[in-house]
Design a protein around this motif. Sequence first.
Motif, PDB file in Angstrom:
ATOM      1  N   ASN A 188      11.663  10.056  10.110  1.00  0.00           N
ATOM      2  CA  ASN A 188      10.427  10.729   9.727  1.00  0.00           C
ATOM      3  C   ASN A 188       9.282   9.742   9.911  1.00  0.00           C
ATOM      4  O   ASN A 188       9.148   8.788   9.138  1.00  0.00           O
ATOM      5  N   ILE A 189       8.505   9.941  10.922  1.00  0.00           N
ATOM      6  CA  ILE A 189       7.461   8.980  11.257  1.00  0.00           C
ATOM      7  C   ILE A 189       6.288   9.137  10.300  1.00  0.00           C
ATOM      8  O   ILE A 189       5.810  10.242  10.040  1.00  0.00           O
ATOM      9  N   GLY A 190       5.811   8.009   9.743  1.00  0.00           N
ATOM     10  CA  GLY A 190       4.688   8.035   8.819  1.00  0.00           C
ATOM     11  C   GLY A 190       3.920   6.735   8.886  1.00  0.00           C
ATOM     12  O   GLY A 190       4.078   5.931   9.799  1.00  0.00           O
ATOM     13  N   GLY A 191       3.078   6.527   7.876  1.00  0.00           N
ATOM     14  CA  GLY A 191       2.287   5.317   7.813  1.00  0.00           C
ATOM     15  C   GLY A 191       0.936   5.462   8.475  1.00  0.00           C
ATOM     16  O   GLY A 191       0.530   6.550   8.905  1.00  0.00           O
ATOM     17  N   PRO A 192       0.193   4.360   8.591  1.00  0.00           N
ATOM     18  CA  PRO A 192      -1.124   4.401   9.230  1.00  0.00           C
ATOM     19  C   PRO A 192      -1.017   4.828  10.696  1.00  0.00           C
ATOM     20  O   PRO A 192       0.034   4.666  11.322  1.00  0.00           O
ATOM     21  N   ARG A 243       7.989  -9.410   0.889  1.00  0.00           N
ATOM     22  CA  ARG A 243       6.998  -9.468   1.964  1.00  0.00           C
ATOM     23  C   ARG A 243       7.395  -8.464   3.046  1.00  0.00           C
ATOM     24  O   ARG A 243       8.549  -8.421   3.471  1.00  0.00           O
ATOM     25  N   VAL A 244       6.434  -7.656   3.475  1.00  0.00           N
ATOM     26  CA  VAL A 244       6.656  -6.713   4.568  1.00  0.00           C
ATOM     27  C   VAL A 244       5.632  -6.993   5.650  1.00  0.00           C
ATOM     28  O   VAL A 244       4.424  -6.997   5.382  1.00  0.00           O
ATOM     29  N   ARG A 245       6.108  -7.248   6.854  1.00  0.00           N
ATOM     30  CA  ARG A 245       5.236  -7.416   8.016  1.00  0.00           C
ATOM     31  C   ARG A 245       5.248  -6.111   8.811  1.00  0.00           C
ATOM     32  O   ARG A 245       6.302  -5.530   9.048  1.00  0.00           O
ATOM     33  N   LEU A 246       4.078  -5.694   9.258  1.00  0.00           N
ATOM     34  CA  LEU A 246       3.927  -4.373   9.862  1.00  0.00           C
ATOM     35  C   LEU A 246       3.036  -4.471  11.101  1.00  0.00           C
ATOM     36  O   LEU A 246       1.932  -5.041  11.037  1.00  0.00           O
ATOM     37  N   ASN A 247       3.530  -3.911  12.194  1.00  0.00           N
ATOM     38  CA  ASN A 247       2.777  -3.896  13.450  1.00  0.00           C
ATOM     39  C   ASN A 247       2.465  -2.462  13.863  1.00  0.00           C
ATOM     40  O   ASN A 247       3.143  -1.513  13.446  1.00  0.00           O
ATOM     41  N   GLY A 248       1.444  -2.311  14.685  1.00  0.00           N
ATOM     42  CA  GLY A 248       1.046  -0.993  15.153  1.00  0.00           C
ATOM     43  C   GLY A 248       0.569  -1.035  16.585  1.00  0.00           C
ATOM     44  O   GLY A 248       0.582  -2.088  17.242  1.00  0.00           O
ATOM     45  N   LEU A 249       0.147   0.123  17.086  1.00  0.00           N
ATOM     46  CA  LEU A 249      -0.293   0.259  18.469  1.00  0.00           C
ATOM     47  C   LEU A 249      -1.594   1.043  18.492  1.00  0.00           C
ATOM     48  O   LEU A 249      -1.704   2.117  17.898  1.00  0.00           O
ATOM     49  N   THR A 250      -2.595   0.473  19.166  1.00  0.00           N
ATOM     50  CA  THR A 250      -3.906   1.129  19.322  1.00  0.00           C
ATOM     51  C   THR A 250      -4.209   1.262  20.813  1.00  0.00           C
ATOM     52  O   THR A 250      -3.529   0.656  21.663  1.00  0.00           O
ATOM     53  N   PRO A 251      -5.232   2.056  21.153  1.00  0.00           N
ATOM     54  CA  PRO A 251      -5.600   2.144  22.586  1.00  0.00           C
ATOM     55  C   PRO A 251      -5.904   0.791  23.189  1.00  0.00           C
ATOM     56  O   PRO A 251      -5.751   0.606  24.404  1.00  0.00           O
ATOM     57  N   GLY A 252      -6.310  -0.155  22.341  1.00  0.00           N
ATOM     58  CA  GLY A 252      -6.596  -1.483  22.857  1.00  0.00           C
ATOM     59  C   GLY A 252      -5.382  -2.386  22.954  1.00  0.00           C
ATOM     60  O   GLY A 252      -5.481  -3.503  23.460  1.00  0.00           O
ATOM     61  N   GLY A 253      -4.248  -1.910  22.481  1.00  0.00           N
ATOM     62  CA  GLY A 253      -3.025  -2.713  22.556  1.00  0.00           C
ATOM     63  C   GLY A 253      -2.390  -2.902  21.189  1.00  0.00           C
ATOM     64  O   GLY A 253      -2.872  -2.381  20.168  1.00  0.00           O
ATOM     65  N   LEU A 291      12.858   4.797  -3.932  1.00  0.00           N
ATOM     66  CA  LEU A 291      11.777   3.991  -3.349  1.00  0.00           C
ATOM     67  C   LEU A 291      10.695   4.942  -2.865  1.00  0.00           C
ATOM     68  O   LEU A 291      10.971   5.920  -2.175  1.00  0.00           O
ATOM     69  N   THR A 292       9.460   4.661  -3.247  1.00  0.00           N
ATOM     70  CA  THR A 292       8.368   5.560  -2.869  1.00  0.00           C
ATOM     71  C   THR A 292       7.090   4.746  -2.661  1.00  0.00           C
ATOM     72  O   THR A 292       7.102   3.516  -2.688  1.00  0.00           O
ATOM     73  N   THR A 293       6.001   5.453  -2.439  1.00  0.00           N
ATOM     74  CA  THR A 293       4.690   4.814  -2.311  1.00  0.00           C
ATOM     75  C   THR A 293       3.787   5.341  -3.410  1.00  0.00           C
ATOM     76  O   THR A 293       3.590   6.552  -3.530  1.00  0.00           O
ATOM     77  N   VAL A 294       3.291   4.450  -4.231  1.00  0.00           N
ATOM     78  CA  VAL A 294       2.397   4.795  -5.324  1.00  0.00           C
ATOM     79  C   VAL A 294       1.110   3.997  -5.139  1.00  0.00           C
ATOM     80  O   VAL A 294       1.150   2.790  -4.917  1.00  0.00           O
ATOM     81  N   ASN A 295      -0.018   4.664  -5.219  1.00  0.00           N
ATOM     82  CA  ASN A 295      -1.308   4.002  -4.996  1.00  0.00           C
ATOM     83  C   ASN A 295      -1.346   3.280  -3.651  1.00  0.00           C
ATOM     84  O   ASN A 295      -1.825   2.152  -3.537  1.00  0.00           O
ATOM     85  N   ASN A 296      -0.761   3.957  -2.637  1.00  0.00           N
ATOM     86  CA  ASN A 296      -0.749   3.431  -1.266  1.00  0.00           C
ATOM     87  C   ASN A 296       0.016   2.126  -1.126  1.00  0.00           C
ATOM     88  O   ASN A 296      -0.228   1.361  -0.193  1.00  0.00           O
ATOM     89  N   ALA A 297       0.956   1.853  -2.041  1.00  0.00           N
ATOM     90  CA  ALA A 297       1.776   0.652  -1.944  1.00  0.00           C
ATOM     91  C   ALA A 297       3.228   1.021  -2.242  1.00  0.00           C
ATOM     92  O   ALA A 297       3.500   1.842  -3.113  1.00  0.00           O
ATOM     93  N   GLY A 350       7.154   4.496   2.557  1.00  0.00           N
ATOM     94  CA  GLY A 350       6.250   5.398   3.254  1.00  0.00           C
ATOM     95  C   GLY A 350       5.468   4.782   4.384  1.00  0.00           C
ATOM     96  O   GLY A 350       4.967   5.508   5.245  1.00  0.00           O
ATOM     97  N   PHE A 351       5.322   3.460   4.444  1.00  0.00           N
ATOM     98  CA  PHE A 351       4.526   2.886   5.522  1.00  0.00           C
ATOM     99  C   PHE A 351       5.221   3.037   6.874  1.00  0.00           C
ATOM    100  O   PHE A 351       4.614   2.792   7.919  1.00  0.00           O
ATOM    101  N   LEU A 352       6.523   3.438   6.875  1.00  0.00           N
ATOM    102  CA  LEU A 352       7.215   3.793   8.105  1.00  0.00           C
ATOM    103  C   LEU A 352       7.523   5.283   8.177  1.00  0.00           C
ATOM    104  O   LEU A 352       8.056   5.751   9.181  1.00  0.00           O
ATOM    105  N   GLY A 353       7.244   5.992   7.112  1.00  0.00           N
ATOM    106  CA  GLY A 353       7.718   7.359   6.970  1.00  0.00           C
ATOM    107  C   GLY A 353       8.960   7.348   6.102  1.00  0.00           C
ATOM    108  O   GLY A 353       9.847   6.506   6.265  1.00  0.00           O
ATOM    109  N   PHE A 354       9.026   8.257   5.153  1.00  0.00           N
ATOM    110  CA  PHE A 354      10.160   8.282   4.226  1.00  0.00           C
ATOM    111  C   PHE A 354      11.400   8.799   4.958  1.00  0.00           C
ATOM    112  O   PHE A 354      11.557   9.999   5.164  1.00  0.00           O
ATOM    113  N   SER A 355      12.270   7.899   5.336  1.00  0.00           N
ATOM    114  CA  SER A 355      13.474   8.257   6.084  1.00  0.00           C
ATOM    115  C   SER A 355      14.703   7.720   5.360  1.00  0.00           C
ATOM    116  O   SER A 355      14.681   6.619   4.807  1.00  0.00           O
ATOM    117  N   ALA A 356      15.780   8.490   5.381  1.00  0.00           N
ATOM    118  CA  ALA A 356      17.022   8.091   4.716  1.00  0.00           C
ATOM    119  C   ALA A 356      17.816   7.156   5.613  1.00  0.00           C
ATOM    120  O   ALA A 356      17.989   7.403   6.809  1.00  0.00           O
TER     121      ALA A 356
END
Length: 746
Positions: free
Chosen positions: A265-269, A385-395, A550-556, A721-727
Amino acid sequence: MPNQFTPVICLFTAASLPSFAQSTNDNSEQERTEVIEVTAQKKVTTLQSTPIAISAFTGNMLQQRNIDDLSNLQSYVPALHVGQEQDGFKISIRGIGLQGTSSISDSGVAFYIDDNYIARPAGGSAILYDIARVEVLRGPQGTLYGRNATGGVVNVISNTPKDYFEAKAGVSVGERNLRELRGLVNLPVNEKSAVRFSSVYTEEDGYVRNLSDEPGTDDFFGTDGDVTIKGQYQYNADDDLQLMISANYSDLKGTGVNMTYLERNIGGPPPVRALLATMPEDPQDPLIADNNTEAYNHTETASTFVRLTKTFGELEGFLQASYMNQKSRLQQDFDASPVDISIFNKEQDSIAKSVEARLSSSSNDVLTWLLGGYYFVEDTFIFRRVRLNGLTPGGPISLPDFLLDEDGTSETTAAFTSATYTLTDTLNLSAGLRYTSDNKRGVKVTRGNFGLPFPPDIPNDIYSGDASFSETTWRLGAEWSPSSDILVYTSASTGYKAGGFNLTSNGLPYDAEQLMAYEFGVKSEWLDKRLRINLDSFYYDYEDMQLTTLTTVNNAPGQFTSNAARSTIQGFEIDSRYIVDANWKLFFNYTLTDAEFDELFSTDTRDPAPVFNELDPAGLGRTDLAGNKIPFVPQSSVQTGIEFGTEVSNGGYITAALNFLWQDDMYLREFNHPEIDKVEAYTRTDATVTYAFPGDALTLTAFITNIEDDTQKTNVYVSPGFLGFSATSAYSRPRTIGLKLDYQWE
């Protein structure tokens, strides 16, 4: 299953047993069932004379069945489940056990090594090496044990130093490059004291294959080299004083538990969603992964305890103090894919200290009693600690890290007493009382949140980060022995597990668990002790069972624990053994359990956009889960086994054992999702063949576990939730074939 079935079973059991009454007197001692001594009631009794639901296995029995870790024990103990999540294993009995893994979480099942409570157990085969026996008690415990336990107790009891020389050495090899070295030595120091040392070293490639060839990754999720060392010193004085000093050290190095995604389940920013969309499909085989990140799970534990026992005429005193320091370091590929999206790190440091004192009367008195006190404190610091990467039109981009400090303290003070009165030669009455005071304190500081605003720290103006609980629990019981081979027992008891607050998320409190338990059982032996039939029935009225997700409360991200208002657990167990003759033994166990929620409203975080408002916890749009099955409890299970032993012409001895388990469907979460949570009914067959060479010094064992080569989900973990709530899930061990060689000097 109607609520009235337990009394019906009890009446049927009591009425039907006399029909088995037969006796023969021409059987040799070798043909009779083995007599197992246990200390479940803080005194030495036989398994058959102990009026509680208990399973016990001697070290020799474990070796014959190749039960070399706690997960293997599940096939032999009714209603026992052992799962693993991140850096520890989770034990439940009859559906009662550990849910949360925060710094202030308690387990409903107390795990002991040599009567020393282990709050955060970790380890593998070394736990069950050089032991006298394992005792598994089902039902609430507390009027005899220092640590309160709602669901039961698992107690691993080591061999103690002896007054003679003894040494053993062994090696095991098997599939997946299994390599194990083990050894022990027992040395008398003088006529009053002795020392004993044992050690185990284990390596194994693991059974989950990793396809990635990225630098730092391993080909398998396995064990890089686990070392465990145990030392004991025992001194026996002339004045009935005994001193025991025990020290344990373990260094477990592995790649940890793979996160096998059951869904995506894809989620997050938005940038994270874009990068998640580039992931290839997951491997179809749950034992194949493609993780591009180095994975490790390193847990180092050092513990020691000092125990004094002293006899004062007709009284016996017991004093034990313990200390444990555990450090773990964990890294996981949180997205479990060949794309570099998220990495999870966890560092945990725990220091636990306890003191237990008991004074008890002689077991020969008409009135026997025990009085005890207990103190336990554990300080745990967890850094996430959670490290998180993403993809934008700029790379590609890297988001700021999520950083969470959690510092919690759990403190317990308790006083307990129990007494048994011999009313007649065949009837005993017993009573127990316990007062427990628990305090939970914690501090949470969020130092990074993917660039989003920080959620409130704890303590704050609303939540103090401090909660106290207390409870008086009790037990009443009766036992009747109409003959030396039959014991009928019944009891009513209460159980309790402290509440707490959601330290890793929004600080909301949750209530303590309350359990009202009724038990009725019959233990019997027939045919001159060749046939053993034990039956136990139970009914639990469970209030405020603690459930954690495990969930996301107050965006964390964070853990969230809530209470199931009411639940009912009821069932019965049959444990039987029959010694056909000096060569053949047969075993049959059957368990039937009905465990369901009577009142529960909750929200599956996997559902789209669940909203949690800590100021209005009742307004969650929750689902009515009444009637759902309690996790980790199959409705039925059957275990049968056969053992054969015979002497061969050269003076050696061959022993063969075959064990078969059938287990009904069960669920791994309270939501009972048919695709995510359900574990379908399965079978498991294990076999061992042991040859003891003439003189019994050298033994060779061939073993095969899980002949079916079938694996099952052992736990469900929902990704944040920053990845999407997936089992996600971990899976049990597939078929394993190997050899064990052991040599003993005396």
